[in-house]
Design a protein around this motif. Structure first.
Motif, PDB file in Angstrom:
ATOM      1  N   THR A   1      41.739  68.399  55.775  1.00 39.21           N
ATOM      2  CA  THR A   1      42.061  67.102  55.172  1.00 39.21           C
ATOM      3  C   THR A   1      41.278  66.775  53.915  1.00 39.21           C
ATOM      4  O   THR A   1      41.698  65.911  53.136  1.00 39.21           O
ATOM      5  N   GLY A   2      40.114  67.407  53.724  1.00 41.47           N
ATOM      6  CA  GLY A   2      39.241  67.020  52.622  1.00 41.47           C
ATOM      7  C   GLY A   2      38.417  65.788  52.923  1.00 41.47           C
ATOM      8  O   GLY A   2      37.672  65.312  52.060  1.00 41.47           O
ATOM      9  N   LEU A   3      38.526  65.258  54.150  1.00 41.52           N
ATOM     10  CA  LEU A   3      37.859  64.017  54.524  1.00 41.52           C
ATOM     11  C   LEU A   3      36.772  64.271  55.561  1.00 41.52           C
ATOM     12  O   LEU A   3      36.713  65.317  56.196  1.00 41.52           O
ATOM     13  N   VAL A   4      35.950  63.266  55.766  1.00 45.78           N
ATOM     14  CA  VAL A   4      34.933  63.270  56.805  1.00 45.78           C
ATOM     15  C   VAL A   4      35.526  62.655  58.072  1.00 45.78           C
ATOM     16  O   VAL A   4      36.318  61.708  57.998  1.00 45.78           O
ATOM     17  N   LEU A   5      35.188  63.177  59.220  1.00 46.72           N
ATOM     18  CA  LEU A   5      35.645  62.613  60.493  1.00 46.72           C
ATOM     19  C   LEU A   5      34.906  61.304  60.726  1.00 46.72           C
ATOM     20  O   LEU A   5      33.759  61.285  61.173  1.00 46.72           O
ATOM     21  N   ASP A   6      35.561  60.196  60.406  1.00 43.03           N
ATOM     22  CA  ASP A   6      34.902  58.886  60.424  1.00 43.03           C
ATOM     23  C   ASP A   6      35.928  57.797  60.722  1.00 43.03           C
ATOM     24  O   ASP A   6      37.098  57.903  60.322  1.00 43.03           O
ATOM     25  N   PRO A   7      35.518  56.713  61.405  1.00 46.41           N
ATOM     26  CA  PRO A   7      36.452  55.623  61.723  1.00 46.41           C
ATOM     27  C   PRO A   7      37.030  54.913  60.506  1.00 46.41           C
ATOM     28  O   PRO A   7      37.983  54.142  60.638  1.00 46.41           O
ATOM     29  N   TYR A   8      36.446  55.138  59.334  1.00 45.71           N
ATOM     30  CA  TYR A   8      36.967  54.552  58.103  1.00 45.71           C
ATOM     31  C   TYR A   8      38.430  54.933  57.873  1.00 45.71           C
ATOM     32  O   TYR A   8      39.225  54.131  57.367  1.00 45.71           O
ATOM     33  N   PHE A   9      38.796  56.138  58.256  1.00 41.65           N
ATOM     34  CA  PHE A   9      40.142  56.640  57.981  1.00 41.65           C
ATOM     35  C   PHE A   9      41.121  56.238  59.087  1.00 41.65           C
ATOM     36  O   PHE A   9      40.737  55.679  60.113  1.00 41.65           O
ATOM     37  N   SER A  10      42.394  56.514  58.882  1.00 45.53           N
ATOM     38  CA  SER A  10      43.449  55.892  59.700  1.00 45.53           C
ATOM     39  C   SER A  10      43.553  56.443  61.117  1.00 45.53           C
ATOM     40  O   SER A  10      43.703  55.675  62.073  1.00 45.53           O
ATOM     41  N   ALA A  11      43.525  57.762  61.292  1.00 44.55           N
ATOM     42  CA  ALA A  11      43.836  58.354  62.590  1.00 44.55           C
ATOM     43  C   ALA A  11      42.935  57.869  63.722  1.00 44.55           C
ATOM     44  O   ALA A  11      43.434  57.570  64.819  1.00 44.55           O
TER      45      ALA A  11
END
Length: 478
Positions: free
Chosen positions: A120-130
């Motif tokens: 995803t290019g993202l960090v596993l964090d509650p900030y994001f949608s999933a």
């Protein structure tokens, strides 16, 4: 060609009507009232969201009094809700991007963090949608569909079931290289059975609407894009290495990567900037969770009456006081949602003006960290920073930003960068002869702030600030 462009944000919805030169003919803002709950919850009433979009759009259209060619919509990015596809009715409140209640969802999947970042290019964090989608399914409802708010709002306007590529890339569910939903990620979050919207380009026309009482009849609905990416486009950050920072509820620094979705080595996020003219551009970004929200906090404490008082109340110097304004945790590069805010260096001589200045310098210090990290990711330091958002009216903050980041800060001349970026996408949808550069060029900074501090002074301040930030973390950095 007049475009109605709507910027649906966290604390309000703004609608503008703009012509092909970027001149704004009408502006209407409708405030919103997110609910901040114990345990890190932040929610919004979906009916209030929709009502604000319709009210702001209709009033702006009426005030401009010109025929409209299309309506464009920029959105919050990571705010989600459950809703009934048959009736369109929401099945509960929207869970806002700031909400931290999905922390356990991420903790339970921490072993997959590397794979998530790779895909995803993202960090596993509650900030994001999933994670918020999973939390909502676990704690609120299993009925209907669960999507980001843009999908629901567009459905209300024209019946389409879509999201744009930039919004999808903020979900932790998108294969960033393929720009499509990932079955592997859906299964990881237990969302494999969910019905997800079609991913479209930001210059796609997804339907038509009569919601804004346009004299020409139905308006094409297009220009769908995340708010921060919209501002990146408006500020003409089209070449790799150009960057902007928006100072809103939080502060968000984005830098253009071009056609290559390079993954960050420093905890920044890589996302789709936009899909336009059949091509995908990528960006790297970092977040400061509290900027204007920290200013509102100062007002609630009675230190100022509002943001317009910042420069009159702020002391000429903080007199040794440092603030880490981690009132909602710290994002990149710390990614510690449990970090707390602090003031240090106070004495009996400390006055409200010192505290106000320290908060502004604390916001600027976090952005300066992002500037450094972004330069490291790009392989060359940023040479200037374009800025927009309400807090750019604070000369104290902007000068602190130039001093601490040690580069020129160029203030975008319009307070409507996000809406203008969405309008640019809409123009590209309607006129195939236009280019992204052609619809965003020609602006000059309203002000430029040059560093007044020496590099040694800035480094000394940031060194002390980083020590204070480390003390605010809930755990030792790895």
């Amino acid at each position: 060609m007049h475009i109605l462009a709507i910027d649906q944000g966290t604390s309000g919805t703004k609608a503008i009507v703009t012509d092909e030169s970027g001149r704004v003919l009408a502006t209407v803002e409708v405030p919103l009232h997110p609910r901040y709950l114990d345990g890190g919850g932040v929610e919004q009433d979906p009916h209030e969201l929709l009502g604000s979009v319709l009210e702001a759009g209709r009033r702006a259209a009426a005030e401009a009094g010109v025929p409209l060619a299309a309506v464009a919509l920029a959105n919050q990015g990571e705010t989600v809700l459950a809703w009934d596809r048959t009736t369109g009715e929401p099945l509960g409140p929207a869970i806002v991007w700031q909400d931290r209640r999905a922390e356990q969802v991420c903790t339970d999947r921490s072993a997959a963090a590397g794979r998530v970042a790779e895909l995803t290019g993202l960090v596993l964090d509650p900030y994001f949608s999933a994670p918020k989608m999973r939390w909502l399914r676990d704690h609120r409802t299993t009925a209907g569909v669960v999507t980001t708010t843009d999908t629901w709002l567009v459905h209300q306007l024209c019946g389409a079931f879509v999201t744009d590529a930039s919004t999808a890339s903020r979900s932790l569910l998108l294969d960033l290289d393929a720009v499509r939903w990932s079955g592997e990620l859906l299964d990881l979050f237990g969302l494999g059975g969910e019905e997800l919207p079609e991913i479209v380009a930001s210059d796609a026309v997804v339907g038509t609407t009569k919601a804004f009482h346009n004299e020409a009849g139905e308006l094409p609905v297009t220009g769908l894009i995340v708010d921060q990416q919209a501002a990146l486009l408006a500020e003409q950050c089209l070449d790799a290495g150009t960057a902007k920072c928006t100072y809103g509820t939080g502060a968000f620094l984005l830098a253009q990567l071009g056609a290559t979705p390079a993954r960050s080595r420093a905890g920044l996020a890589t996302s789709v900037a936009w899909r336009l003219r059949g091509e995908t551009a990528y960006c790297v970004d970092g977040q400061v969770y509290t900027a204007a929200s920290a200013v509102r906090w100062l007002a609630e404490l009675g230190l100022i009456t509002g943001a317009d008082q910042l420069d009159t109340v702020a002391a000429p110097a903080a007199d040794g006081v440092l603030c880490v304004p981690a009132l909602a945790g710290l994002a990149a590069p710390w990614w510690d949602s449990s970090a707390t805010a602090s003031f240090t260096g106070m004495t009996l001589s400390t006055r409200p003006g010192h505290l106000v200045r320290a908060v502004l310098e604390g916001v600027a210090a976090q952005v300066a960290e992002l500037v450094t990290l972004t330069g490291d990711e790009l392989g060359a330091p940023l040479t200037r920073l374009r800025v927009d958002g309400g807090l750019t009216r604070s000369r104290v903050l902007m000068q602190a930003q130039a001093d601490l980041a040690q580069l020129p800060v160029e203030v975008y001349p319009s307070p409507h960068a996000t809406a203008l970026g969405a309008a640019a996408c809409a123009r590209l949808a309607l006129d195939p002869a236009l280019t992204p550069a052609g619809v965003t060029g020609g602006w000059r900074p309203a002000a430029t702030f040059e560093p007044a501090w020496s590099a040694d002074r800035a480094a000394d301040h940031l060194g002390r600030w980083h020590a204070a930030a480390r003390a605010c973390l809930s755990k030792e950095p790895s």
